[in-house]
Scaffold this active site. Structure first.
Site, PDB file in Angstrom:
ATOM      1  N   SER A 114       0.871  -1.220   0.049  1.00  0.00           N
ATOM      2  CA  SER A 114       0.147  -0.060  -0.102  1.00  0.00           C
ATOM      3  C   SER A 114       0.813   1.189   0.027  1.00  0.00           C
ATOM      4  O   SER A 114       1.468   1.654   0.974  1.00  0.00           O
ATOM      5  CB  SER A 114      -0.630   0.135   1.096  1.00  0.00           C
ATOM      6  OG  SER A 114      -2.292  -0.165   0.764  1.00  0.00           O
TER       7      SER A 114
ATOM      8  N   HIS B 288      -3.495   0.515  -5.410  1.00  0.00           N
ATOM      9  CA  HIS B 288      -2.923  -0.374  -6.148  1.00  0.00           C
ATOM     10  C   HIS B 288      -2.682  -0.490  -7.535  1.00  0.00           C
ATOM     11  O   HIS B 288      -3.937  -0.660  -8.005  1.00  0.00           O
ATOM     12  CB  HIS B 288      -3.062  -1.822  -5.475  1.00  0.00           C
ATOM     13  CG  HIS B 288      -2.780  -2.121  -3.850  1.00  0.00           C
ATOM     14  ND1 HIS B 288      -1.769  -2.575  -3.505  1.00  0.00           N
ATOM     15  CD2 HIS B 288      -3.666  -1.508  -2.766  1.00  0.00           C
ATOM     16  CE1 HIS B 288      -1.618  -2.717  -2.159  1.00  0.00           C
ATOM     17  NE2 HIS B 288      -2.790  -1.744  -1.715  1.00  0.00           N
TER      18      HIS B 288
ATOM     19  N   HIS C  58      -4.845  -9.578  -1.786  1.00  0.00           N
ATOM     20  CA  HIS C  58      -5.070  -9.759  -0.256  1.00  0.00           C
ATOM     21  C   HIS C  58      -6.191 -10.772   0.131  1.00  0.00           C
ATOM     22  O   HIS C  58      -7.038 -11.225  -0.655  1.00  0.00           O
ATOM     23  CB  HIS C  58      -5.600  -8.675   0.303  1.00  0.00           C
ATOM     24  CG  HIS C  58      -4.708  -7.514   0.421  1.00  0.00           C
ATOM     25  ND1 HIS C  58      -4.600  -6.609  -0.638  1.00  0.00           N
ATOM     26  CD2 HIS C  58      -3.595  -7.038   1.123  1.00  0.00           C
ATOM     27  CE1 HIS C  58      -3.612  -5.618  -0.548  1.00  0.00           C
ATOM     28  NE2 HIS C  58      -2.851  -5.812   0.781  1.00  0.00           N
TER      29      HIS C  58
ATOM     30  N   TYR D  96      -8.134 -10.809   2.341  1.00  0.00           N
ATOM     31  CA  TYR D  96      -9.539 -10.128   2.766  1.00  0.00           C
ATOM     32  C   TYR D  96     -10.382  -9.765   1.522  1.00  0.00           C
ATOM     33  O   TYR D  96     -11.424  -9.395   1.597  1.00  0.00           O
ATOM     34  CB  TYR D  96      -9.209  -8.936   3.476  1.00  0.00           C
ATOM     35  CG  TYR D  96      -8.545  -7.599   3.152  1.00  0.00           C
ATOM     36  CD1 TYR D  96      -9.032  -6.711   1.920  1.00  0.00           C
ATOM     37  CD2 TYR D  96      -7.370  -7.290   3.378  1.00  0.00           C
ATOM     38  CE1 TYR D  96      -8.540  -5.797   1.403  1.00  0.00           C
ATOM     39  CE2 TYR D  96      -6.733  -6.403   3.016  1.00  0.00           C
ATOM     40  CZ  TYR D  96      -7.228  -5.707   1.803  1.00  0.00           C
ATOM     41  OH  TYR D  96      -6.393  -4.332   1.468  1.00  0.00           O
ATOM     42  N   GLU D  97      -9.779  -9.983   0.236  1.00  0.00           N
ATOM     43  CA  GLU D  97     -10.403  -9.493  -0.900  1.00  0.00           C
ATOM     44  C   GLU D  97     -11.456 -10.743  -1.257  1.00  0.00           C
ATOM     45  O   GLU D  97     -12.058 -10.755  -2.270  1.00  0.00           O
ATOM     46  CB  GLU D  97      -9.475  -9.154  -2.072  1.00  0.00           C
ATOM     47  CG  GLU D  97      -8.959  -7.918  -1.934  1.00  0.00           C
ATOM     48  CD  GLU D  97      -7.811  -7.496  -2.901  1.00  0.00           C
ATOM     49  OE1 GLU D  97      -8.195  -7.182  -4.120  1.00  0.00           O
ATOM     50  OE2 GLU D  97      -6.543  -7.834  -2.996  1.00  0.00           O
TER      51      GLU D  97
ATOM     52  N   ALA E  43       2.163  -1.849   4.382  1.00  0.00           N
ATOM     53  CA  ALA E  43       2.012  -0.883   5.515  1.00  0.00           C
ATOM     54  C   ALA E  43       1.365  -1.676   6.610  1.00  0.00           C
ATOM     55  O   ALA E  43       0.520  -2.757   6.475  1.00  0.00           O
ATOM     56  CB  ALA E  43       0.799   0.147   4.808  1.00  0.00           C
TER      57      ALA E  43
ATOM     58  N   MET F 126      -2.648  -6.964   7.382  1.00  0.00           N
ATOM     59  CA  MET F 126      -3.341  -7.765   6.664  1.00  0.00           C
ATOM     60  C   MET F 126      -2.664  -8.655   5.634  1.00  0.00           C
ATOM     61  O   MET F 126      -3.350  -9.009   4.764  1.00  0.00           O
ATOM     62  CB  MET F 126      -4.453  -7.147   6.095  1.00  0.00           C
ATOM     63  CG  MET F 126      -5.033  -6.286   7.395  1.00  0.00           C
ATOM     64  SD  MET F 126      -6.469  -5.143   6.517  1.00  0.00           S
ATOM     65  CE  MET F 126      -6.935  -4.132   7.875  1.00  0.00           C
ATOM     66  N   SER F 127      -1.490  -8.598   5.533  1.00  0.00           N
ATOM     67  CA  SER F 127      -0.628  -9.155   4.375  1.00  0.00           C
ATOM     68  C   SER F 127       0.399  -9.911   4.630  1.00  0.00           C
ATOM     69  O   SER F 127       0.707 -10.330   5.841  1.00  0.00           O
ATOM     70  CB  SER F 127      -0.472  -8.073   3.150  1.00  0.00           C
ATOM     71  OG  SER F 127       0.437  -7.345   3.755  1.00  0.00           O
TER      72      SER F 127
ATOM     73  N   ASN G 220       0.747   4.174  11.046  1.00  0.00           N
ATOM     74  CA  ASN G 220       0.014   4.517  12.274  1.00  0.00           C
ATOM     75  C   ASN G 220       0.098   3.826  13.116  1.00  0.00           C
ATOM     76  O   ASN G 220       0.810   2.696  13.184  1.00  0.00           O
ATOM     77  CB  ASN G 220      -1.629   4.515  11.667  1.00  0.00           C
ATOM     78  CG  ASN G 220      -2.074   2.877  11.306  1.00  0.00           C
ATOM     79  OD1 ASN G 220      -1.624   2.542  10.269  1.00  0.00           O
ATOM     80  ND2 ASN G 220      -2.266   2.135  12.371  1.00  0.00           N
TER      81      ASN G 220
ATOM     82  N   HIS H  92      -7.965   4.587   6.168  1.00  0.00           N
ATOM     83  CA  HIS H  92      -6.861   4.211   5.131  1.00  0.00           C
ATOM     84  C   HIS H  92      -6.342   5.338   4.569  1.00  0.00           C
ATOM     85  O   HIS H  92      -4.892   5.548   3.905  1.00  0.00           O
ATOM     86  CB  HIS H  92      -7.609   3.538   3.865  1.00  0.00           C
ATOM     87  CG  HIS H  92      -6.841   2.984   2.820  1.00  0.00           C
ATOM     88  ND1 HIS H  92      -5.897   2.100   3.141  1.00  0.00           N
ATOM     89  CD2 HIS H  92      -6.818   3.451   1.523  1.00  0.00           C
ATOM     90  CE1 HIS H  92      -5.228   1.811   1.821  1.00  0.00           C
ATOM     91  NE2 HIS H  92      -5.792   2.581   0.880  1.00  0.00           N
TER      92      HIS H  92
HETATM   93  N1  HPA Z   1      -3.729  -2.752  11.031  1.00  0.00           N
HETATM   94  C1  HPA Z   1      -3.715  -3.357  10.020  1.00  0.00           C
HETATM   95  N2  HPA Z   1      -3.346  -3.200   8.969  1.00  0.00           N
HETATM   96  C2  HPA Z   1      -2.784  -2.050   8.656  1.00  0.00           C
HETATM   97  C3  HPA Z   1      -2.785  -1.126   9.614  1.00  0.00           C
HETATM   98  C4  HPA Z   1      -3.378  -1.376  11.113  1.00  0.00           C
HETATM   99  O1  HPA Z   1      -3.255  -0.321  11.993  1.00  0.00           O
HETATM  100  N3  HPA Z   1      -2.167   0.065   9.185  1.00  0.00           N
HETATM  101  C5  HPA Z   1      -1.940  -0.296   7.752  1.00  0.00           C
HETATM  102  N4  HPA Z   1      -2.127  -1.537   7.521  1.00  0.00           N
END
Ligand code: HPA
Length: 272
Positions: free
Chosen positions: A31, A62, A84, A86-87, A114, A212-213, A236, A247
């Site tokens: 990301s 992406h 991903h 989750y997709e 990310a 998540m990846s 973050n 996001h």
């Molecule tokens: N959690 C999960 N995936 C992420 C986060 C998060 O805080 N930030 C960027 N991708």
């Protein structure tokens, strides 16, 4: 149904016909980090929708293409955008591009993402070298019959993230004056961000960052015998450690640190 090896033959033949030759390093750009692919010289671009057995990526931000060429003197095949779990893709689909990289004889994979910072010493904008991971996605890309020609039934994960690659990346970061944290990446399925309770759990479990990846791809890479270097951009602080998550913030933070990120990857790649 076609075996993985039969599918791979079709995919690699197609990719090679588009001018992709020797591949040393596979590169997965997460990301907001896809811009690095723009620095690949003599680039051959293949959009995912053209590649046999590739699905379509659905995440905004992406690009969804393979970029082949030379980066820092090395032959790389980069994914600008990944698939991903989750997709709704299966774990096998998520990891298929790594199988393709291995079939094209790449010896190593650089994965980036990310991630949310869980370690209380981290702040948004930090880069984290992945030392190890915790698979908390509830699945594994190696579920099902094993294709012994590709890799072993029970792959060793004792050093999933190559120790000498990590040492090299740390040395380069120091030389370049780029602050680089190191820690464990804990993968959740998403697409929800974690709850504050889940983040506290991740910290107790030994996670330094959540995302998540990456974990599926690294498992496939280990199974296929690729050496791995992993870098997270802490976009973050994870849920409960800051007000709320979105996001846009993830994208904004990657904007801020992408110069350091690009330098770190290129300078490390040069000496790997
Ligand atoms: N959690 C999960 N995936 C992420 C986060 C998060 O805080 N930030 C960027 N991708």
């Amino acid at each position: 149904m076609d075996s993985l090896q039969e599918k791979l033959k079709e995919t690699t033949e197609f990719i090679q016909k588009q001018g992709v030759g020797e591949v040393e390093f596979g590169l997965i750009l997460g990301s907001g980090l896809g811009e690095l692919a723009e620095e690949i010289e003599d680039a051959k671009i293949i959009t995912y929708d053209k590649v046999p057995h590739f699905p379509i990526s659905t995440v905004t931000g992406h690009a969804g293409q393979l970029v082949y060429g030379t980066l820092a003197g090395k032959k790389v095949l980069a994914m600008q955008g990944r698939f991903h779990y989750y997709e709704g893709h299966s774990m096998q689909t998520v990891t298929y591009p790594v199988r393709v990289m291995a079939a094209l004889k790449a010896h190593s994979l650089i994965v980036t993402n990310a991630a949310g910072g869980v370690n209380e010493d981290f702040k948004a904008g930090d880069l984290m070298l992945i030392a190890d991971h915790i698979n908390f996605m509830g699945s594994n890309p190696l579920f099902g019959p094993n294709e012994d020609e590709i890799g072993p039934r029970f792959p060793d994960m004792s050093e999933a993230y190559d120790m000498s690659y990590r040492q090299t990346a740390q040395k380069i970061a120091e030389k370049q004056g780029i602050p680089l944290k190191e820690g464990n990446y804990m993968a959740f399925s998403g697409p929800t961000y974690e709850t504050p309770a889940e983040v506290r759990f991740a910290r107790i479990a030994g996670g330094d960052a959540v995302g998540m990846s990456t974990v599926p791809e690294v498992i496939a890479a280990c199974h296929s015998g690729l050496k791995v270097l992993g870098i997270s951009c802490i976009t973050n602080l994870a849920a409960g450690m800051q007000k709320s998550l979105n996001h846009d913030e993830v994208v904004k933070t990657t904007e801020r640190v992408k110069a350091d990120f690009k330098t770190l990857v290129k300078e490390t790649l040069k000496v790997l």
